[in-house]
Every structure is written in structure tokens, then in C-alpha cells.
Design an enzyme around this catalytic site. Structure first.
Site, PDB file in Angstrom:
ATOM      1  N   TYR A 142      33.496 -24.519  -2.191  1.00 34.81           N
ATOM      2  CA  TYR A 142      32.959 -23.378  -1.443  1.00 34.81           C
ATOM      3  C   TYR A 142      31.426 -23.420  -1.467  1.00 34.81           C
ATOM      4  O   TYR A 142      30.771 -23.293  -0.430  1.00 34.81           O
ATOM      5  CB  TYR A 142      33.469 -22.055  -2.025  1.00 34.81           C
ATOM      6  CG  TYR A 142      32.833 -20.865  -1.367  1.00 34.81           C
ATOM      7  CD1 TYR A 142      33.396 -20.302  -0.226  1.00 34.81           C
ATOM      8  CD2 TYR A 142      31.632 -20.331  -1.838  1.00 34.81           C
ATOM      9  CE1 TYR A 142      32.786 -19.232   0.416  1.00 34.81           C
ATOM     10  CE2 TYR A 142      31.023 -19.269  -1.199  1.00 34.81           C
ATOM     11  CZ  TYR A 142      31.602 -18.726  -0.082  1.00 34.81           C
ATOM     12  OH  TYR A 142      30.984 -17.681   0.555  1.00 34.81           O
ATOM     13  N   HIS A 181      28.456 -24.245   1.645  1.00 33.74           N
ATOM     14  CA  HIS A 181      27.452 -23.240   1.998  1.00 33.74           C
ATOM     15  C   HIS A 181      26.025 -23.674   1.666  1.00 33.74           C
ATOM     16  O   HIS A 181      25.094 -22.896   1.853  1.00 33.74           O
ATOM     17  CB  HIS A 181      27.749 -21.917   1.282  1.00 33.74           C
ATOM     18  CG  HIS A 181      28.826 -21.134   1.942  1.00 33.74           C
ATOM     19  ND1 HIS A 181      30.156 -21.443   1.813  1.00 33.74           N
ATOM     20  CD2 HIS A 181      28.767 -20.057   2.760  1.00 33.74           C
ATOM     21  CE1 HIS A 181      30.869 -20.578   2.518  1.00 33.74           C
ATOM     22  NE2 HIS A 181      30.051 -19.728   3.108  1.00 33.74           N
ATOM     23  N   TRP A 188      33.762 -22.400  11.964  1.00 35.01           N
ATOM     24  CA  TRP A 188      33.437 -22.189  10.545  1.00 35.01           C
ATOM     25  C   TRP A 188      34.626 -21.585   9.809  1.00 35.01           C
ATOM     26  O   TRP A 188      34.982 -22.019   8.725  1.00 35.01           O
ATOM     27  CB  TRP A 188      32.202 -21.297  10.415  1.00 35.01           C
ATOM     28  CG  TRP A 188      31.816 -21.054   8.994  1.00 35.01           C
ATOM     29  CD1 TRP A 188      32.125 -19.965   8.231  1.00 35.01           C
ATOM     30  CD2 TRP A 188      31.076 -21.931   8.144  1.00 35.01           C
ATOM     31  NE1 TRP A 188      31.611 -20.102   6.967  1.00 35.01           N
ATOM     32  CE2 TRP A 188      30.963 -21.305   6.890  1.00 35.01           C
ATOM     33  CE3 TRP A 188      30.493 -23.183   8.322  1.00 35.01           C
ATOM     34  CZ2 TRP A 188      30.296 -21.890   5.819  1.00 35.01           C
ATOM     35  CZ3 TRP A 188      29.821 -23.753   7.256  1.00 35.01           C
ATOM     36  CH2 TRP A 188      29.734 -23.107   6.028  1.00 35.01           C
TER      37      TRP A 188
END
EC number: 5.1.3.32
Length: 99
Positions: free
Chosen positions: A18, A22, A76
Site C-alpha cells: 500500500y 502511494h 486507481w
């Protein structure tokens, strides 16, 4: 400005992935957020509870909600479905917090 806060979840085995995805987010997603009036968007990971706490300042609810219909946002969301719980439309499961 309207200040929003919400929580999402991240899969227990996906914290690092994750964060990798990002860091940084796609430039075209960042551009869409800015063009739709989102400012100071921040997401914090609580590893102990597999929670994501997010804050964002927006210019209007209408413009913020319009982000969801953009192609880049749809891509996304799909990209993130293997690291966090998602709704049937691939949007992340989230709960808005009240101030």
C-alpha cells in the site's frame, strides 16, 4: 474550504505494498485531485489496526464527488483492490468521520 476526514482499511499483509503504491501516487491522479479542488490530502496508516485515516480540504462537495467518475480514479481504485477492501464499483470501503 470544507475539511473532510474518513477511514478506510488496508489488508493486514499489504501495508508495505500500500505504501509503495502511494509513494508517489500517479501524477495524473494528483492532477485530477488538484483540478477538482482537493488540497492538503493526507493518509495515515495505523498498522496495529489495519486502518487508514485520511484528511482532505475540498472546495466543494460537488467537485470532490466528481473525482470518482474520472478515468484515472477508476483505474486507481481497480489498481488498489488487491491491497484494501473495495465496494462492488472498486471504490475503497470507507466511512466518513464527523467533526
Amino acid at each position: 474550504m470544507i475539511r473532510k476526514a474518513f477511514v478506510m482499511q488496508v489488508n493486514p499483509d499489504a501495508h508495505e505494498e500500500y505504501q509503495r503504491r502511494h509513494n508517489p501516487i500517479w501524477p495524473e491522479l494528483e492532477a485530477v485531485l488538484k483540478s477538482h479542488g482537493a488540497h492538503n490530502y493526507a493518509i495515515y496508516l495505523d498498522k496495529a489496526r489495519n486502518l487508514l485515516f485520511a484528511t482532505v480540504e475540498i472546495e466543494s462537495e460537488e467537485r470532490w464527488n466528481a473525482v470518482a467518475s474520472t478515468d484515472v480514479c477508476q483505474r486507481w481504485w481497480k489498481y488498489m483492490t488487491d491491497v484494501m477492501p473495495a465496494n462492488p464499483d472498486n471504490s475503497p470501503v470507507s466511512s466518513e468521520l464527523q467533526g
